[in-house]
Write a protein that holds these residues in place. Structure first.
Motif, PDB file in Angstrom:
ATOM      1  N   UNK A 199       0.839  -1.209   0.000  1.00 55.27           N
ATOM      2  CA  UNK A 199       0.000   0.000   0.000  1.00 55.27           C
ATOM      3  C   UNK A 199       0.866   1.247   0.000  1.00 55.27           C
ATOM      4  N   UNK A 200       1.905   1.254   0.840  1.00 53.41           N
ATOM      5  CA  UNK A 200       2.778   2.424   0.922  1.00 53.41           C
ATOM      6  C   UNK A 200       3.580   2.611  -0.369  1.00 53.41           C
ATOM      7  N   UNK A 201       3.949   1.513  -0.997  1.00 51.06           N
ATOM      8  CA  UNK A 201       4.778   1.594  -2.198  1.00 51.06           C
ATOM      9  C   UNK A 201       3.966   1.968  -3.432  1.00 51.06           C
ATOM     10  N   UNK A 202       2.780   1.352  -3.577  1.00 51.65           N
ATOM     11  CA  UNK A 202       2.014   1.520  -4.815  1.00 51.65           C
ATOM     12  C   UNK A 202       0.876   2.536  -4.699  1.00 51.65           C
ATOM     13  N   UNK A 203       0.474   2.877  -3.473  1.00 52.03           N
ATOM     14  CA  UNK A 203      -0.571   3.873  -3.288  1.00 52.03           C
ATOM     15  C   UNK A 203      -1.963   3.275  -3.160  1.00 52.03           C
ATOM     16  N   UNK A 207      -6.751  -0.382  -3.955  1.00 50.93           N
ATOM     17  CA  UNK A 207      -8.200  -0.539  -4.083  1.00 50.93           C
ATOM     18  C   UNK A 207      -8.538  -1.372  -5.315  1.00 50.93           C
ATOM     19  N   UNK A 208      -7.806  -1.165  -6.411  1.00 50.69           N
ATOM     20  CA  UNK A 208      -8.007  -1.994  -7.605  1.00 50.69           C
ATOM     21  C   UNK A 208      -7.833  -3.472  -7.256  1.00 50.69           C
ATOM     22  N   UNK A 222      -6.332   6.832   3.412  1.00 49.87           N
ATOM     23  CA  UNK A 222      -4.936   7.217   3.194  1.00 49.87           C
ATOM     24  C   UNK A 222      -4.047   5.984   3.235  1.00 49.87           C
ATOM     25  N   UNK A 223      -2.956   6.027   2.501  1.00 51.29           N
ATOM     26  CA  UNK A 223      -2.017   4.909   2.482  1.00 51.29           C
ATOM     27  C   UNK A 223      -1.439   4.662   3.873  1.00 51.29           C
TER      28      UNK A 223
END
Length: 273
Positions: free
Chosen positions: A146-150, A155-156, A186-187
């Motif tokens: 999550x932190x790396x890809x956003x 969500x996708x 938020x991430x």
């Protein structure tokens, strides 16, 4: 409806109150990637004689997202809830929890009194230490992703997991609302929530179930086979419980069948009388 931030044990938590002053009290706790907004359609079907409190749990919605992972641990979140209830002077209420929120609702009830507990698609955690460690590592990897890809990328991915496939039968408009709520997170909040309060991190509450004498209502969607099985196991351990399987529903019953979900809450409250 009143929407406000309250200071709770050094963090700001966002809450919403509906039908303020009504005699019957209900608290609703959302799941991972959710917020207080997830309950709005259910609340629209409830009578004005029921006051509803919804809370953005730590790391979600408009509530703070502190950097300290320990602040997300279940013991901390139990005390956050208790502080809110004390501020509002709520002592007699029905506590409703969905998925992650159900884990927290059960944990809260193991320490503090509530009148009735409604658990939707919820689990007491993992009893096996090996399974818990495996899940912890898996969730930590997801948190880093999550932190790396956003959030958008996450969500996708999240929308495609098996647990939420039944939501693809909802109207396009409703699917967009669900997606919007997830994208509003938020991430940092989601990542820290996974690291501090995932199923792999929290202790198992299976051993607590036999000690709960209050009425517990277990809800599972007919199409959510995993949580139907978990609910059946829980019912065997709980001394004062009922289980209801909602037809043609998956994991998020309150989203897929909001009117039915509201009816269940109302019936549970009426049973208190």
């Amino acid at each position: 409806m009143e929407s406000l931030n309250v200071m709770v044990r050094s963090i700001n938590m966002h809450i919403k109150r509906y039908n303020i002053g009504a005699t019957k009290k209900v608290v609703c706790l959302h799941g991972f990637t959710g917020s207080s907004s997830t309950w709005e359609e259910v609340i629209s079907y409830l009578p004005s004689s029921v006051e509803v409190l919804t809370i953005d749990l730590i790391g979600h919605g408009l509530t703070d997202k502190p950097s300290d992972i320990a602040r997300y641990h279940v013991d901390e979140q139990i005390e956050d809830l208790h502080a809110i209830f004390q501020q509002l002077e709520w002592t007699h209420f029905t506590l409703v929890g969905y998925s992650m929120g159900g884990r927290l609702a059960l944990a809260y009830t193991s320490k503090y009194p509530v009148h009735t507990l409604i658990l939707e698609s919820s689990s007491p955690g993992l009893a096996d230490d090996g399974e818990r460690q495996k899940r912890k590592l898996s969730d930590e990897l997801l948190a880093e992703r999550i932190m790396k890809e956003g959030v958008i990328s996450f969500v996708d991915f999240w929308e495609e997991i098996a647990l939420f496939q039944t939501q693809k039968k909802l109207s396009h408009e409703k699917q967009l609302l669900i997606r919007h709520e997830r994208l509003a997170q938020s991430a940092v909040g989601l990542s820290n929530s996974l690291k501090g309060f995932s199923t792999g991190v929290q202790p198992s509450y299976w051993g607590v179930l036999s000690n709960l004498s209050i009425p517990v209502f277990l809800l599972a969607g007919e199409l959510d086979l995993k949580f139907c099985a978990i609910a059946k196991r829980m019912q065997k351990e709980l001394p004062n419980s009922q289980m209801e399987v909602v037809k043609d529903a998956g994991h998020a019953i309150h989203v897929e069948k909001p009117k039915i979900f509201a009816t269940i809450i109302e019936e549970v409250i009426l049973e208190e009388e």
